[in-house]
Design an enzyme around this catalytic site. Structure first.
Site, PDB file in Angstrom:
ATOM      1  N   SER A 198       0.861  -1.177   0.000  1.00 42.76           N
ATOM      2  CA  SER A 198       0.000   0.000   0.000  1.00 42.76           C
ATOM      3  C   SER A 198       0.898   1.228   0.000  1.00 42.76           C
ATOM      4  O   SER A 198       2.091   1.140   0.324  1.00 42.76           O
ATOM      5  CB  SER A 198      -0.865  -0.006   1.274  1.00 42.76           C
ATOM      6  OG  SER A 198      -1.471   1.249   1.506  1.00 42.76           O
TER       7      SER A 198
ATOM      8  N   TYR B  91      -2.088  -1.477  11.024  1.00 43.74           N
ATOM      9  CA  TYR B  91      -2.147  -1.788   9.595  1.00 43.74           C
ATOM     10  C   TYR B  91      -0.821  -1.427   8.932  1.00 43.74           C
ATOM     11  O   TYR B  91      -0.232  -2.244   8.194  1.00 43.74           O
ATOM     12  CB  TYR B  91      -3.299  -1.028   8.948  1.00 43.74           C
ATOM     13  CG  TYR B  91      -3.307  -1.083   7.435  1.00 43.74           C
ATOM     14  CD1 TYR B  91      -3.685  -2.243   6.761  1.00 43.74           C
ATOM     15  CD2 TYR B  91      -2.956   0.034   6.673  1.00 43.74           C
ATOM     16  CE1 TYR B  91      -3.700  -2.297   5.375  1.00 43.74           C
ATOM     17  CE2 TYR B  91      -2.981  -0.014   5.291  1.00 43.74           C
ATOM     18  CZ  TYR B  91      -3.346  -1.171   4.644  1.00 43.74           C
ATOM     19  OH  TYR B  91      -3.362  -1.224   3.266  1.00 43.74           O
TER      20      TYR B  91
END
Length: 281
Positions: free
Chosen positions: A140, A153
């Protein structure tokens, strides 16, 4: 849809929704073979009906290392080997670091990091034997920068980044490539389908900072279907990159992040020198 010069076999995790579902359809429409996993095998039934023997649907929880090894062996037995691994399975825990329960923290790491690690390790013996292969880790923009209320995360993605960069150096001699795919912003339903911590008023400001920061960046959501062509652009080249951003705006965010890091390290370089001491004396 572009066509591969030769047919390949892919192993894709998290294929039942989001980018994984889009990529699964595109890979099969291209004429390649695909072993795809989902926690509920029934979600893959439509692809099985359309593509028959070129598609192997597998029910898999990537947190289970033994099950991962079994799934990879099944794919290798069915297709003779795996050319491309795409580690896409994952979720995004939203919440401050202190808010997360132990179970939430472990589940986040087990899926996003260990799940990718187990699958990577499972395909490596076959790729090394054939002296070819390409491992793609879906991280990401959050694997390169970090925002409040997404700390756990980000931790999983940063761990995957570090492991994969080391891995790339380790397996290059065996003809294996590693690429970290960094999606920036795509409306895939990831946020709405992911767990959240129980909100503590002490961290209201963190959530507000996350959401206001996302709006302030000016990032424009990309078209999820377009990512399939980007995926093939990476896998079709003989010398793929270690990292590739998917979507616009991420490069500017990374430039800002790294410029800030360097500026801070330079500002505090006197402490680095203080810690060094004077070994020559």
């Amino acid at each position: 849809m572009s066509k591969a010069t030769t047919s390949r076999t892919w192993f894709l995790t998290g294929a039942s929704r989001g980018l994984g579902a889009i990529w699964a359809e595109a890979i099969l429409a291209r004429g390649d073979q695909l072993a795809a996993t989902a926690r509920d095998r029934a979600a893959l039934a439509p692809l099985a009906e359309r593509y028959g023997a070129r598609f192997l649907p597998l029910e898999l929880d990537v947190r289970d290392a033994a099950a991962v090894r079994d799934a990879v062996r099944s794919a290798e037995a069915a297709f003779g080997g795996i050319d491309v691994l795409v580690n896409n399975a994952g979720h995004m825990l939203v919440g401050a670091v202190e808010e997360a329960t132990e179970d939430q923290a472990r589940a986040q790491m087990d899926v996003n990091y260990f799940g990718a690690l187990w699958t990577t390790r499972a395909v490596l013996p076959g790729m090394r034997e054939r002296r070819s292969g390409h491992i793609l880790q879906v991280t990401s923009l959050g694997g390169l920068v970090a925002y409040p209320a997404l700390g756990l995360y980000h931790a999983t993605k940063w761990a995957l980044e570090a492991m994969s960069q080391s891995l790339a150096a380790e397996v290059a001699a065996h003809g294996i490539h590693v690429t970290l795919i960094e999606p920036v912003m795509f409306p895939t339903g990831l946020a709405s389908s992911s767990p959240q911590t129980e909100a503590d008023p002490a961290y209201t400001h963190a959530r507000q900072s996350l959401y206001s920061g996302a709006q302030a960046t000016g990032l424009t959501p990309g078209d999820p279907t377009a990512t399939a062509e980007a995926l093939f652009a990476i896998t079709d080249t003989p010398e793929p990159p270690l990292r590739a951003l998917f979507g616009t705006g991420g490069l500017e965010a990374v430039r800002t992040e790294y410029a800030g890091r360097l500026a801070s390290l330079e500002q505090w370089d006197h402490v680095a020198r203080l810690a060094q001491g004077n070994p020559a004396s």
